[in-house]
Scaffold this motif. Structure first.
Motif, PDB file in Angstrom:
ATOM      1  N   SER A   8       0.808  -1.215   0.000  1.00 13.77           N
ATOM      2  CA  SER A   8       0.000   0.000   0.000  1.00 13.77           C
ATOM      3  C   SER A   8       0.840   1.262   0.000  1.00 13.77           C
ATOM      4  O   SER A   8       0.322   2.354  -0.128  1.00 13.77           O
ATOM      5  N   VAL A   9       2.162   1.138   0.165  1.00 17.53           N
ATOM      6  CA  VAL A   9       3.022   2.308   0.216  1.00 17.53           C
ATOM      7  C   VAL A   9       3.501   2.637  -1.193  1.00 17.53           C
ATOM      8  O   VAL A   9       4.174   1.839  -1.828  1.00 17.53           O
ATOM      9  N   PRO A  10       3.154   3.818  -1.737  1.00 21.12           N
ATOM     10  CA  PRO A  10       3.479   4.144  -3.118  1.00 21.12           C
ATOM     11  C   PRO A  10       4.908   4.637  -3.284  1.00 21.12           C
ATOM     12  O   PRO A  10       5.596   4.959  -2.326  1.00 21.12           O
ATOM     13  N   ASP A  11       5.327   4.733  -4.560  1.00 23.63           N
ATOM     14  CA  ASP A  11       6.563   5.413  -4.944  1.00 23.63           C
ATOM     15  C   ASP A  11       7.814   4.816  -4.313  1.00 23.63           C
ATOM     16  O   ASP A  11       8.764   5.533  -4.006  1.00 23.63           O
ATOM     17  N   ALA A  12       7.834   3.536  -4.080  1.00 24.14           N
ATOM     18  CA  ALA A  12       9.028   2.887  -3.560  1.00 24.14           C
ATOM     19  C   ALA A  12       9.578   1.947  -4.621  1.00 24.14           C
ATOM     20  O   ALA A  12       8.816   1.223  -5.257  1.00 24.14           O
ATOM     21  N   PRO A  13      10.901   1.966  -4.864  1.00 24.90           N
ATOM     22  CA  PRO A  13      11.477   1.025  -5.819  1.00 24.90           C
ATOM     23  C   PRO A  13      11.116  -0.400  -5.419  1.00 24.90           C
ATOM     24  O   PRO A  13      11.102  -0.739  -4.239  1.00 24.90           O
ATOM     25  N   VAL A  14      10.822  -1.209  -6.390  1.00 25.85           N
ATOM     26  CA  VAL A  14      10.345  -2.561  -6.111  1.00 25.85           C
ATOM     27  C   VAL A  14      11.344  -3.585  -6.623  1.00 25.85           C
ATOM     28  O   VAL A  14      11.897  -3.442  -7.714  1.00 25.85           O
ATOM     29  N   THR A  15      11.578  -4.609  -5.825  1.00 25.66           N
ATOM     30  CA  THR A  15      12.394  -5.736  -6.265  1.00 25.66           C
ATOM     31  C   THR A  15      11.477  -6.925  -6.504  1.00 25.66           C
ATOM     32  O   THR A  15      10.415  -7.037  -5.900  1.00 25.66           O
ATOM     33  N   SER A  16      11.904  -7.812  -7.372  1.00 23.00           N
ATOM     34  CA  SER A  16      11.125  -9.021  -7.622  1.00 23.00           C
ATOM     35  C   SER A  16      11.429 -10.053  -6.544  1.00 23.00           C
ATOM     36  O   SER A  16      12.416  -9.943  -5.805  1.00 23.00           O
ATOM     37  N   ASP A 119       9.016 -13.615   3.495  1.00 26.66           N
ATOM     38  CA  ASP A 119       8.497 -14.974   3.339  1.00 26.66           C
ATOM     39  C   ASP A 119       8.558 -15.473   1.900  1.00 26.66           C
ATOM     40  O   ASP A 119       8.934 -16.619   1.648  1.00 26.66           O
ATOM     41  N   ASP A 120       8.169 -14.625   0.941  1.00 30.52           N
ATOM     42  CA  ASP A 120       8.142 -15.071  -0.451  1.00 30.52           C
ATOM     43  C   ASP A 120       9.541 -15.420  -0.951  1.00 30.52           C
ATOM     44  O   ASP A 120       9.745 -16.458  -1.593  1.00 30.52           O
ATOM     45  N   ALA A 121      10.500 -14.539  -0.667  1.00 35.44           N
ATOM     46  CA  ALA A 121      11.867 -14.791  -1.119  1.00 35.44           C
ATOM     47  C   ALA A 121      12.455 -16.015  -0.429  1.00 35.44           C
ATOM     48  O   ALA A 121      13.122 -16.847  -1.059  1.00 35.44           O
ATOM     49  N   LEU A 122      12.203 -16.133   0.877  1.00 34.93           N
ATOM     50  CA  LEU A 122      12.719 -17.290   1.606  1.00 34.93           C
ATOM     51  C   LEU A 122      12.053 -18.579   1.139  1.00 34.93           C
ATOM     52  O   LEU A 122      12.679 -19.649   1.144  1.00 34.93           O
ATOM     53  N   ALA A 123      10.793 -18.484   0.711  1.00 32.05           N
ATOM     54  CA  ALA A 123      10.101 -19.670   0.201  1.00 32.05           C
ATOM     55  C   ALA A 123      10.800 -20.196  -1.050  1.00 32.05           C
ATOM     56  O   ALA A 123      10.893 -21.412  -1.258  1.00 32.05           O
ATOM     57  N   VAL A 124      11.302 -19.286  -1.886  1.00 37.57           N
ATOM     58  CA  VAL A 124      12.054 -19.694  -3.078  1.00 37.57           C
ATOM     59  C   VAL A 124      13.302 -20.467  -2.659  1.00 37.57           C
ATOM     60  O   VAL A 124      13.614 -21.529  -3.220  1.00 37.57           O
ATOM     61  N   LEU A 125      14.008 -19.945  -1.671  1.00 39.31           N
ATOM     62  CA  LEU A 125      15.247 -20.581  -1.219  1.00 39.31           C
ATOM     63  C   LEU A 125      14.974 -21.909  -0.523  1.00 39.31           C
ATOM     64  O   LEU A 125      15.698 -22.893  -0.727  1.00 39.31           O
ATOM     65  N   ARG A 126      13.920 -21.944   0.270  1.00 35.15           N
ATOM     66  CA  ARG A 126      13.613 -23.169   1.018  1.00 35.15           C
ATOM     67  C   ARG A 126      13.101 -24.271   0.097  1.00 35.15           C
ATOM     68  O   ARG A 126      13.485 -25.436   0.235  1.00 35.15           O
ATOM     69  N   SER A 127      12.255 -23.912  -0.854  1.00 31.63           N
ATOM     70  CA  SER A 127      11.694 -24.929  -1.748  1.00 31.63           C
ATOM     71  C   SER A 127      12.753 -25.526  -2.664  1.00 31.63           C
ATOM     72  O   SER A 127      12.603 -26.648  -3.147  1.00 31.63           O
ATOM     73  N   SER A 128      13.837 -24.779  -2.878  1.00 28.34           N
ATOM     74  CA  SER A 128      14.926 -25.264  -3.730  1.00 28.34           C
ATOM     75  C   SER A 128      16.014 -25.971  -2.932  1.00 28.34           C
ATOM     76  O   SER A 128      17.022 -26.400  -3.504  1.00 28.34           O
ATOM     77  N   GLY A 129      15.823 -26.062  -1.619  1.00 28.13           N
ATOM     78  CA  GLY A 129      16.807 -26.738  -0.784  1.00 28.13           C
ATOM     79  C   GLY A 129      18.077 -25.939  -0.561  1.00 28.13           C
ATOM     80  O   GLY A 129      19.118 -26.505  -0.209  1.00 28.13           O
ATOM     81  N   LEU A 130      17.994 -24.625  -0.728  1.00 24.82           N
ATOM     82  CA  LEU A 130      19.173 -23.772  -0.552  1.00 24.82           C
ATOM     83  C   LEU A 130      19.309 -23.275   0.884  1.00 24.82           C
ATOM     84  O   LEU A 130      20.423 -23.063   1.372  1.00 24.82           O
ATOM     85  N   VAL A 131      18.172 -23.089   1.527  1.00 27.01           N
ATOM     86  CA  VAL A 131      18.132 -22.597   2.908  1.00 27.01           C
ATOM     87  C   VAL A 131      17.100 -23.411   3.680  1.00 27.01           C
ATOM     88  O   VAL A 131      16.053 -23.773   3.138  1.00 27.01           O
ATOM     89  N   VAL A 132      17.416 -23.690   4.937  1.00 27.44           N
ATOM     90  CA  VAL A 132      16.480 -24.373   5.835  1.00 27.44           C
ATOM     91  C   VAL A 132      16.183 -23.436   7.000  1.00 27.44           C
ATOM     92  O   VAL A 132      17.105 -22.861   7.589  1.00 27.44           O
ATOM     93  N   ARG A 133      14.907 -23.274   7.320  1.00 29.53           N
ATOM     94  CA  ARG A 133      14.522 -22.445   8.465  1.00 29.53           C
ATOM     95  C   ARG A 133      14.139 -23.342   9.633  1.00 29.53           C
ATOM     96  O   ARG A 133      13.460 -24.343   9.457  1.00 29.53           O
ATOM     97  N   ARG A 134      14.584 -22.949  10.812  1.00 32.56           N
ATOM     98  CA  ARG A 134      14.204 -23.665  12.022  1.00 32.56           C
ATOM     99  C   ARG A 134      13.603 -22.681  13.022  1.00 32.56           C
ATOM    100  O   ARG A 134      14.162 -21.622  13.275  1.00 32.56           O
ATOM    101  N   ARG A 135      12.453 -23.062  13.571  1.00 26.69           N
ATOM    102  CA  ARG A 135      11.832 -22.271  14.628  1.00 26.69           C
ATOM    103  C   ARG A 135      12.359 -22.741  15.971  1.00 26.69           C
ATOM    104  O   ARG A 135      12.462 -23.940  16.213  1.00 26.69           O
ATOM    105  N   ARG A 136      12.676 -21.792  16.840  1.00 21.88           N
ATOM    106  CA  ARG A 136      13.156 -22.116  18.179  1.00 21.88           C
ATOM    107  C   ARG A 136      12.147 -21.619  19.206  1.00 21.88           C
ATOM    108  O   ARG A 136      11.643 -20.507  19.096  1.00 21.88           O
TER     109      ARG A 136
END
Length: 235
Positions: A8-16, A119-136
């Motif tokens: 909802s915040v306008p005029d900010a550069p966007v990354t994919s 979350d979206d970017a980390l989902a790409v990394l996690r689904s590809s087996g590049l990064v694993v997240r652990r909740r503590r």
């Protein structure tokens, strides 16, 4: 809710999502600590080669990576304390260029400082087996999230930079960000970033403003001071 707020915040550069994923992969690789024996005893972490502990630390390191003007200004702060010429030179390399404008992707001011949904970017990394997240923590209370770089993730990160040298920018800046953080945890990094007026006074839900004008003026003042001190030393 956070994603709605961000969009909802306008005029900010966007990354994919893919750009964010590559940046975070290189950040986790460069900022990661060596996993402990206890970490590696986890069946899902046997091939982990690095870990960034807590989402707060990841977010705060990413803030400096996404905001070269703030990174340069912090280098100037360290220069004022240490008087190391290399710090003044590094800040100058950033501020004398268009980097604060073309490489800046401002973050939202959230409840507890700079925040951007990862979350979206980390989902790409996690689904590809590049990064694993652990909740503590416990089932009812997650104390922190830790992010583990896998051996495969390390190999992919190296290949990305080899095949697309433009990403070496992030490798270099991650090294600078990690050196600036100097072992500080997420909470300590947050406190340091709150010392910036523009950061602390940004309204919740808005993008944190740039400090490039102030940082460039500060750079010139410190350069003049350094030159004066040098001339006095020669006389």
């Amino acid at each position: 809710m956070e994603n709605d707020l961000a969009s909802s915040v306008p005029d900010a550069p966007v990354t994919s999502r893919e750009q964010d994923a590559v940046r975070l992969l290189l950040l986790i690789r460069g900022a990661g600590q060596k996993p402990t024996h206890l970490d590696l005893a986890d069946p899902g972490l046997g091939k982990a080669v690095g870990v960034v502990r807590t989402q707060v630390r990841l977010q705060k390191l990413d803030f400096w990576l996404r905001n070269p003007d703030y990174l340069a200004d912090e280098l100037l702060t360290d220069y004022e304390t240490s008087k190391e010429p290399a710090l003044l030179e590094l800040a100058g390399q950033i501020l004398d260029s268009e980097e604060p404008e073309v490489r800046r992707y401002p973050m939202l001011r959230h409840h507890f400082g700079a925040y951007e949904p990862l979350d979206d970017a980390l989902a790409v990394l996690r689904s590809s087996g590049l990064v694993v997240r652990r909740r503590r923590g416990t089932v009812n209370h997650v104390r922190q999230h830790d992010y583990y770089l896998t051996q495969h993730g390390d190999q992919v990160a190296q290949r990305v930079v080899s095949e697309a040298p433009v990403f070496s920018y992030y490798v270099e800046r991650v090294a600078l960000v990690v050196a600036l953080a100097d072992g500080l945890g997420g909470t300590a990094l947050k406190k340091r970033q709150y010392l910036q007026r523009e950061y602390a006074e940004a309204a919740r839900g808005t993008r944190i403003g740039s400090v490039s004008i102030r940082a460039r003026a500060r750079l010139e003042a410190l350069r003049a001071q350094s030159a004066t001190n040098g001339n006095e030393g020669e006389s």
